[in-house]
Design a protein around this motif. Structure first.
Motif, PDB file in Angstrom:
ATOM      1  N   ILE A  18       0.821  -1.207   0.000  1.00  0.00           N
ATOM      2  CA  ILE A  18       0.000   0.000   0.000  1.00  0.00           C
ATOM      3  C   ILE A  18       0.857   1.260   0.000  1.00  0.00           C
ATOM      4  N   VAL A  19       1.882   1.286   0.815  1.00  0.00           N
ATOM      5  CA  VAL A  19       2.683   2.500   0.977  1.00  0.00           C
ATOM      6  C   VAL A  19       3.419   2.878  -0.308  1.00  0.00           C
ATOM      7  N   PRO A  20       4.192   1.979  -0.945  1.00  0.00           N
ATOM      8  CA  PRO A  20       4.836   2.386  -2.205  1.00  0.00           C
ATOM      9  C   PRO A  20       3.827   2.749  -3.302  1.00  0.00           C
ATOM     10  N   PHE A  21       2.693   2.042  -3.331  1.00  0.00           N
ATOM     11  CA  PHE A  21       1.667   2.368  -4.318  1.00  0.00           C
ATOM     12  C   PHE A  21       1.201   3.808  -4.148  1.00  0.00           C
ATOM     13  N   LEU A  22       0.861   4.189  -2.918  1.00  0.00           N
ATOM     14  CA  LEU A  22       0.364   5.541  -2.677  1.00  0.00           C
ATOM     15  C   LEU A  22       1.439   6.603  -2.881  1.00  0.00           C
ATOM     16  N   VAL A  23       2.657   6.310  -2.471  1.00  0.00           N
ATOM     17  CA  VAL A  23       3.738   7.288  -2.638  1.00  0.00           C
ATOM     18  C   VAL A  23       3.967   7.582  -4.109  1.00  0.00           C
ATOM     19  N   PHE A  24       4.035   6.544  -4.939  1.00  0.00           N
ATOM     20  CA  PHE A  24       4.317   6.773  -6.356  1.00  0.00           C
ATOM     21  C   PHE A  24       3.069   7.134  -7.139  1.00  0.00           C
ATOM     22  N   LEU A  25       1.900   6.992  -6.550  1.00  0.00           N
ATOM     23  CA  LEU A  25       0.681   7.532  -7.146  1.00  0.00           C
ATOM     24  C   LEU A  25       0.675   9.048  -7.009  1.00  0.00           C
ATOM     25  N   ILE A  26       1.170   9.539  -5.886  1.00  0.00           N
ATOM     26  CA  ILE A  26       1.176  10.979  -5.610  1.00  0.00           C
ATOM     27  C   ILE A  26       2.411  11.662  -6.193  1.00  0.00           C
ATOM     28  N   ARG A  27       3.566  11.052  -6.058  1.00  0.00           N
ATOM     29  CA  ARG A  27       4.835  11.685  -6.454  1.00  0.00           C
ATOM     30  C   ARG A  27       5.295  11.153  -7.807  1.00  0.00           C
ATOM     31  N   HIS A  28       5.739  12.041  -8.668  1.00  0.00           N
ATOM     32  CA  HIS A  28       6.149  11.669 -10.023  1.00  0.00           C
ATOM     33  C   HIS A  28       7.585  11.135 -10.052  1.00  0.00           C
ATOM     34  N   THR A  29       7.781  10.071 -10.808  1.00  0.00           N
ATOM     35  CA  THR A  29       9.102   9.495 -11.076  1.00  0.00           C
ATOM     36  C   THR A  29       8.979   8.589 -12.293  1.00  0.00           C
ATOM     37  N   SER A  30      10.069   8.020 -12.734  1.00  0.00           N
ATOM     38  CA  SER A  30      10.004   7.089 -13.861  1.00  0.00           C
ATOM     39  C   SER A  30       9.534   5.721 -13.370  1.00  0.00           C
ATOM     40  N   ALA A  31       9.099   4.901 -14.323  1.00  0.00           N
ATOM     41  CA  ALA A  31       8.597   3.574 -13.974  1.00  0.00           C
ATOM     42  C   ALA A  31       9.700   2.706 -13.372  1.00  0.00           C
ATOM     43  N   SER A  32      10.885   2.746 -13.963  1.00  0.00           N
ATOM     44  CA  SER A  32      11.970   1.925 -13.437  1.00  0.00           C
ATOM     45  C   SER A  32      12.413   2.402 -12.053  1.00  0.00           C
ATOM     46  N   ASN A  33      12.424   3.698 -11.850  1.00  0.00           N
ATOM     47  CA  ASN A  33      12.782   4.229 -10.536  1.00  0.00           C
ATOM     48  C   ASN A  33      11.744   3.827  -9.487  1.00  0.00           C
ATOM     49  N   ALA A  34      10.471   3.839  -9.853  1.00  0.00           N
ATOM     50  CA  ALA A  34       9.418   3.439  -8.918  1.00  0.00           C
ATOM     51  C   ALA A  34       9.580   1.979  -8.515  1.00  0.00           C
ATOM     52  N   PHE A  35       9.855   1.110  -9.497  1.00  0.00           N
ATOM     53  CA  PHE A  35      10.026  -0.306  -9.174  1.00  0.00           C
ATOM     54  C   PHE A  35      11.246  -0.526  -8.294  1.00  0.00           C
ATOM     55  N   TRP A  36      12.395  -0.017  -8.718  1.00  0.00           N
ATOM     56  CA  TRP A  36      13.632  -0.303  -7.992  1.00  0.00           C
ATOM     57  C   TRP A  36      13.666   0.357  -6.618  1.00  0.00           C
TER      58      TRP A  36
ATOM     59  N   THR B  72       7.119  -7.500  -3.905  1.00  0.00           N
ATOM     60  CA  THR B  72       5.815  -6.915  -3.583  1.00  0.00           C
ATOM     61  C   THR B  72       5.900  -5.393  -3.571  1.00  0.00           C
ATOM     62  N   GLY B  73       6.901  -4.857  -2.893  1.00  0.00           N
ATOM     63  CA  GLY B  73       7.066  -3.405  -2.836  1.00  0.00           C
ATOM     64  C   GLY B  73       7.393  -2.801  -4.183  1.00  0.00           C
ATOM     65  N   GLY B  74       8.230  -3.474  -4.961  1.00  0.00           N
ATOM     66  CA  GLY B  74       8.595  -2.971  -6.284  1.00  0.00           C
ATOM     67  C   GLY B  74       7.417  -2.952  -7.238  1.00  0.00           C
ATOM     68  N   LEU B  75       6.661  -4.030  -7.267  1.00  0.00           N
ATOM     69  CA  LEU B  75       5.497  -4.073  -8.149  1.00  0.00           C
ATOM     70  C   LEU B  75       4.415  -3.101  -7.703  1.00  0.00           C
ATOM     71  N   ALA B  76       4.288  -2.885  -6.405  1.00  0.00           N
ATOM     72  CA  ALA B  76       3.324  -1.901  -5.907  1.00  0.00           C
ATOM     73  C   ALA B  76       3.741  -0.490  -6.303  1.00  0.00           C
ATOM     74  N   GLY B  77       5.023  -0.179  -6.174  1.00  0.00           N
ATOM     75  CA  GLY B  77       5.505   1.131  -6.589  1.00  0.00           C
ATOM     76  C   GLY B  77       5.318   1.355  -8.080  1.00  0.00           C
ATOM     77  N   LEU B  78       5.623   0.344  -8.875  1.00  0.00           N
ATOM     78  CA  LEU B  78       5.426   0.430 -10.317  1.00  0.00           C
ATOM     79  C   LEU B  78       3.953   0.615 -10.653  1.00  0.00           C
ATOM     80  N   SER B  79       3.090  -0.113  -9.965  1.00  0.00           N
ATOM     81  CA  SER B  79       1.646   0.014 -10.200  1.00  0.00           C
ATOM     82  C   SER B  79       1.153   1.408  -9.868  1.00  0.00           C
ATOM     83  N   GLY B  80       1.617   1.956  -8.768  1.00  0.00           N
ATOM     84  CA  GLY B  80       1.228   3.317  -8.401  1.00  0.00           C
ATOM     85  C   GLY B  80       1.663   4.326  -9.440  1.00  0.00           C
TER      86      GLY B  80
END
Length: 119
Positions: free
Chosen positions: A24-42, A94-102
């Protein structure tokens, strides 16, 4: 900044919530804050891996490996350290895929908003 937000909020929520709060946390963070897809995953992958590894090793050393070695035996793993590495890898994915999804959901909404404005 994403580093501190994800690590602090996830560590606090892990004390009181279920294991899947790491998604939930990485998903919401990268939903709100802009970054690249690879950066969100890693970023999500690395932070959750480090968090679970650190907490797992803390529990491992506090119990002298008794708890993690017994659980490793259930899964036919050679020792508790291997169990910690496998657990950290699963949490990291789990965290990487959630960040990428967000980040990808953010991209969908930003693209839809840009299309509606240009019409």
């Amino acid at each position: 900044m994403n580093f501190f937000i994800i690590i602090l909020v996830t560590a606090l929520l892990q004390l009181f919530g279920p294991w899947w709060v790491v998604a939930i946390v990485p998903f919401l963070v990268f939903l709100i804050r802009h970054t690249s897809a690879s950066n969100a995953f890693w970023t999500g992958f690395a932070l959750i891996t480090v968090l679970w590894m650190a907490y797992g090793f803390y529990l491992h050393f506090v119990s002298d490996g008794a708890m993690s070695d017994r659980i490793a035996g259930i899964f036919s793993l050679p020792n508790g350290v291997v169990l910690l590495l496998v657990s950290a890898l699963i949490g990291g994915l789990t965290g990487g895929l959630a960040g990428l999804s967000g980040q990808l959901v953010r991209r969908i909404f930003i693209a839809d908003a840009a299309k509606s404005v240009s019409l």
